[in-house]
Design a protein around this motif. Structure first.
Motif, PDB file in Angstrom:
ATOM      1  N   UNK A 183      49.362  40.647  35.565  1.00 43.25           N
ATOM      2  CA  UNK A 183      48.342  41.900  35.412  1.00 43.25           C
ATOM      3  C   UNK A 183      47.747  42.281  36.491  1.00 43.25           C
ATOM      4  N   UNK A 184      47.686  41.436  37.613  1.00 39.83           N
ATOM      5  CA  UNK A 184      46.840  41.817  38.872  1.00 39.83           C
ATOM      6  C   UNK A 184      47.372  43.089  39.457  1.00 39.83           C
ATOM      7  N   UNK A 185      46.189  43.966  40.044  1.00 41.71           N
ATOM      8  CA  UNK A 185      46.758  45.200  40.352  1.00 41.71           C
ATOM      9  C   UNK A 185      47.298  45.105  41.877  1.00 41.71           C
ATOM     10  N   UNK A 186      47.039  44.287  42.697  1.00 45.06           N
ATOM     11  CA  UNK A 186      47.464  44.181  43.964  1.00 45.06           C
ATOM     12  C   UNK A 186      47.885  42.613  44.333  1.00 45.06           C
ATOM     13  N   UNK A 187      48.549  42.801  45.288  1.00 52.26           N
ATOM     14  CA  UNK A 187      49.079  41.366  45.998  1.00 52.26           C
ATOM     15  C   UNK A 187      47.904  40.532  46.408  1.00 52.26           C
ATOM     16  N   UNK A 188      46.941  41.171  46.767  1.00 51.91           N
ATOM     17  CA  UNK A 188      45.750  40.383  47.207  1.00 51.91           C
ATOM     18  C   UNK A 188      44.954  39.826  45.977  1.00 51.91           C
ATOM     19  N   UNK A 190      46.363  39.161  43.214  1.00 49.03           N
ATOM     20  CA  UNK A 190      47.221  38.109  42.706  1.00 49.03           C
ATOM     21  C   UNK A 190      47.025  36.735  43.545  1.00 49.03           C
ATOM     22  N   UNK A 191      46.901  37.004  44.934  1.00 43.08           N
ATOM     23  CA  UNK A 191      46.886  35.896  45.824  1.00 43.08           C
ATOM     24  C   UNK A 191      45.396  34.950  45.570  1.00 43.08           C
ATOM     25  N   UNK A 192      44.277  35.919  45.132  1.00 40.38           N
ATOM     26  CA  UNK A 192      42.984  35.495  44.938  1.00 40.38           C
ATOM     27  C   UNK A 192      43.100  34.236  43.842  1.00 40.38           C
ATOM     28  N   UNK A 193      43.724  34.484  42.876  1.00 37.00           N
ATOM     29  CA  UNK A 193      44.117  33.548  41.636  1.00 37.00           C
ATOM     30  C   UNK A 193      44.527  32.277  42.042  1.00 37.00           C
ATOM     31  N   UNK A 194      45.786  32.465  43.091  1.00 36.67           N
ATOM     32  CA  UNK A 194      46.614  31.522  43.618  1.00 36.67           C
ATOM     33  C   UNK A 194      45.303  30.617  44.291  1.00 36.67           C
ATOM     34  N   UNK A 195      44.633  31.122  45.073  1.00 38.63           N
ATOM     35  CA  UNK A 195      43.489  30.316  45.828  1.00 38.63           C
ATOM     36  C   UNK A 195      42.592  29.601  45.155  1.00 38.63           C
TER      37      UNK A 195
END
Ligand SMILES: [Zn+2]
Length: 283
Positions: A183-188, A190-195
């Protein structure tokens, strides 16, 4: 770090003696019947083998002999295997005895996994679908030679980090991240969750190290080895090495500084609750 006299975990699947083979000769039941019928009529079935075969597939083939480790490979496998056993001690205690331990698969170059084909070039990884940690021990050589992070504790940190992902699978944090990413609005974003997920796994590796410090006689020098490894495989370092520049939005593991700091947070506290990267004021 001293692992002398300690046993490898029993949750190890050694696939190093296996090699991937293309099963070009995979024959269906119908194909077998067809070949038998041909034989019954006195026809040599060999020229028809191609007709009777189905799609080629990759499978693992066990060699006749058990895998022969070189002295260096034995050393690396001992570090990985003992570390895994030690993570079982730590997490069983933290989960109050209800800890389904992961299996560690040691393989060479390529192996099938519950998450698709595993390849050495991917580095060590955890597959939540089969709850296994996959590692080609050659990665440890790369860690030393390419990333400048030698030492048994650097290697132990890598294993403990992957086990950290297993813990996240058990706590539900990994699933939550996957949902949030969808449900992330951007790739950035989504990446933040992964970090956050990666830094928490680093912190969990630290929690393990704190708990095992006495048992394995982990020294200050070991901790520096671990820090060097955490720093070496930070996204900013990896990016700079591969493309010569740093793109923060593309970070999926965290910077070197972040990885070292969260590993240290886990080591200092010894408390998984201190590893809440998802609600931390500073990541
Ligand atoms: Zn990771």
């Amino acid at each position: 770090m001293d692992i002398r006299g300690r046993n490898r975990s029993s949750n190890i699947e050694d696939r190093r003696g296996m090699s991937p083979v293309r099963k070009g000769m995979g024959i269906s039941i119908g194909g077998v019947l067809f070949l038998i019928v041909l034989s019954l009529f006195g026809i040599n079935p060999l020229p028809f083998l191609g007709v009777a075969t189905k799609q080629p597939e990759v499978e693992m083939q066990q060699s006749a002999q058990p895998y022969q480790e070189s002295a260096e490979e034995k050393e690396l496998a001992d570090v990985a295997g003992v570390t895994l056993a030690e993570t079982e001690v730590t997490w069983s205690r933290l989960f109050e005895g209800r800890y389904p331990a992961p299996t560690m698969v040691m393989y060479n170059e390529m192996t099938p996994t519950g998450c698709g084909a595993g390849q050495a070039a991917m580095g060590p990884f955890y597959c939540p679908l089969d709850q296994k940690v996959y590692i080609d021990l050659a990665f440890f050589r790369e860690l030393e030679q390419k990333f400048g992070a030698p030492g048994d504790f650097a290697q132990a940190y890598v294993i403990a980090h992957e086990v950290g992902h297993h813990v996240q699978h058990l706590t539900g944090a990994a699933d939550k991240v996957r949902q949030d990413q969808q449900s992330a609005r951007s790739k950035a974003e989504a990446n933040q969750y992964s970090v956050m997920l990666e830094l928490q796994a680093d912190c969990y590796a630290g929690v393990w190290a704190r708990d095992a410090a006495q048992r394995l006689q982990i020294t200050q020098q070991d901790i520096e080895e671990g820090m060097r490894a955490a720093s070496a495989i930070g996204d900013d370092r990896l990016q700079r090495a591969s493309q010569g520049r740093v793109v923060p939005d593309a970070f999926t593991h965290g910077t070197s500084e972040q990885r070292m700091r969260w590993l240290m947070t886990g080591m200092k506290s010894g408390d998984p609750n201190a590893c809440d990267t998802f609600n931390a004021r500073e990541l």
